[in-house]
Enzyme design. Structure first.
Site, PDB file in Angstrom:
ATOM      1  N   GLY A  67      18.236  13.146  26.096  1.00 35.03           N
ATOM      2  CA  GLY A  67      16.793  13.302  26.199  1.00 35.03           C
ATOM      3  C   GLY A  67      16.377  14.466  27.066  1.00 35.03           C
ATOM      4  O   GLY A  67      15.257  14.493  27.573  1.00 35.03           O
ATOM      5  N   SER A  71      18.704  20.133  22.157  1.00 37.57           N
ATOM      6  CA  SER A  71      18.482  20.756  20.852  1.00 37.57           C
ATOM      7  C   SER A  71      17.605  21.997  20.987  1.00 37.57           C
ATOM      8  O   SER A  71      17.881  23.036  20.374  1.00 37.57           O
ATOM      9  CB  SER A  71      17.863  19.752  19.876  1.00 37.57           C
ATOM     10  OG  SER A  71      16.632  19.259  20.354  1.00 37.57           O
ATOM     11  N   ASP A 115       9.308  21.099  23.868  1.00 37.10           N
ATOM     12  CA  ASP A 115      10.658  21.423  24.328  1.00 37.10           C
ATOM     13  C   ASP A 115      10.996  22.889  24.101  1.00 37.10           C
ATOM     14  O   ASP A 115      11.531  23.563  24.988  1.00 37.10           O
ATOM     15  CB  ASP A 115      11.681  20.537  23.614  1.00 37.10           C
ATOM     16  CG  ASP A 115      11.573  19.080  24.001  1.00 37.10           C
ATOM     17  OD1 ASP A 115      10.732  18.749  24.862  1.00 37.10           O
ATOM     18  OD2 ASP A 115      12.306  18.260  23.424  1.00 37.10           O
ATOM     19  N   TYR A 164      11.427   8.053  15.850  1.00 33.08           N
ATOM     20  CA  TYR A 164      10.499   9.090  16.323  1.00 33.08           C
ATOM     21  C   TYR A 164       9.512   9.447  15.216  1.00 33.08           C
ATOM     22  O   TYR A 164       8.294   9.513  15.436  1.00 33.08           O
ATOM     23  CB  TYR A 164      11.273  10.329  16.767  1.00 33.08           C
ATOM     24  CG  TYR A 164      10.391  11.427  17.317  1.00 33.08           C
ATOM     25  CD1 TYR A 164      10.035  11.449  18.650  1.00 33.08           C
ATOM     26  CD2 TYR A 164       9.900  12.426  16.488  1.00 33.08           C
ATOM     27  CE1 TYR A 164       9.209  12.447  19.162  1.00 33.08           C
ATOM     28  CE2 TYR A 164       9.074  13.434  16.983  1.00 33.08           C
ATOM     29  CZ  TYR A 164       8.734  13.430  18.320  1.00 33.08           C
ATOM     30  OH  TYR A 164       7.925  14.422  18.808  1.00 33.08           O
TER      31      TYR A 164
END
Length: 328
Positions: A67, A71, A115, A164
């Protein structure tokens, strides 16, 4: 760089080899690290970037499936490398959008841009307040004397699966229903707490909870930025705890291990706030801790978590750092 029009990639963490010809065409998902690299190359090509052939060797220290946006780290670093080989100096905001598209379209995770954006634009010693619609952002200095402590539950987390995406679908259903009452609503960010409270009873119970999390979380983000600007760490910490409770109860993306880690952190001297981080269902909590107490915090939480679960957690003491960049 390679002389031909092929990309070949290998990883020091995982077995397997990725090889494909440019321009990147459609490819069946391998559901591993290679999807991210293929996706970035394909998304860059679709954006008009003249991607060249290259040999890529991937190494990294960001914990995988914890988490912590590993990625996005892979996508952005790969994107920077391919842009450098192509002689293209792409604006960081544009690179973040391309990397998000890679994850949405080629990996299958309907993630937002947060992110990838922080991986591109991070600034040492600062948090970033990001408007995900306009991509306007500003830096919020983190106070001196505090550390970010990441506690890994050791429960592997992956958002490429269905949960998700299901949360996204539930929120979108809420938007469709609320837009009938309030024309002009395009996303939950356009819904006020009062509007949601007034019509929550007309939504399916699960959808109402998902919407309540998003609407209240947006409010907490704004208040957290104000607390940082005012130097009010007490308020900031309480907002972290409230965020975790909402993720646990309304969005339902926490886990028993994450909840335990937050409660153990709350009991420690020097802790300011704690909450799960990332997509949930495992992975890490993020804790704001007085730097002078960080080492003792790590030792105590690790021992208590192992006593409760039989699992020794990885705990990282760190600071907010600069975003991705080329290194010598």
């Amino acid at each position: 760089p390679r002389a031909d029009r092929r990309i070949v990639a290998e990883s020091l963490q995982y077995e397997g080899r990725l090889e494909f010809a440019l321009p990147a065409a459609k490819r069946k998902r391998a559901r591993d690290w290679t999807d991210y690299i293929f996706g970035v190359a394909a998304a860059l090509g679709k954006a008009g970037i003249g991607v060249r052939g290259a040999n890529l060797l991937v190494d990294g220290k960001v914990p995988i499936a914890a988490g912590l946006s590993s990625s996005a780290a892979l996508e952005v670093s790969c994107g920077l490398a391919l842009c450098a080989l192509a002689g293209v100096d792409l604006a960081r905001e544009e690179l973040a959008k391309i990397c998000q598209r890679a994850e949405n379209e080629y990996v299958g995770a309907r993630c937002g841009i947060m992110d990838q954006f922080i991986a591109c634009t991070g600034k040492k010693g600062h948090a970033v307040l990001l408007d995900c619609r306009s991509l306007e952002y500003k830096y919020a200095p983190l106070p001196e004397g505090v550390a970010l402590v990441l506690c890994n539950t050791m429960v592997k987390h992956s958002i490429a699966g269905g949960e998700y995406n299901r949360r996204r679908e539930e929120c979108e259903e809420g938007v469709r229903r609320l837009a009938r009452k309030f024309p002009g609503i395009r996303a939950l960010r356009d819904v006020t707490a009062e509007q949601l409270k007034r019509y929550a009873g007309e939504l399916p119970a699960v959808v109402a909870r998902r919407c309540r999390h998003v609407v209240t979380e947006n409010g907490r983000v704004v208040r957290a930025a104000q607390a940082l600007a005012a130097g009010d760490l007490g308020e900031f910490g309480e907002l972290m705890y409230a965020s975790h409770a909402s993720l646990r109860d309304d969005y339902e993306v926490s886990s028993p291990e994450l909840d335990l880690m937050v409660e153990l952190a709350r009991q420690q001297p020097g802790v300011i706030g704690a909450r799960m981080t990332g997509g949930g269902f495992g992975g890490c909590t993020v804790n704001l801790v007085q730097a002078s107490e960080a080492a003792e915090f790590r030792a105590r939480v690790a021992a208590a978590y192992q006593q409760k679960t039989g699992v020794r957690p990885d705990i990282y003491i760190t600071q907010a750092a600069d975003g991705a960049r080329a290194v010598a």
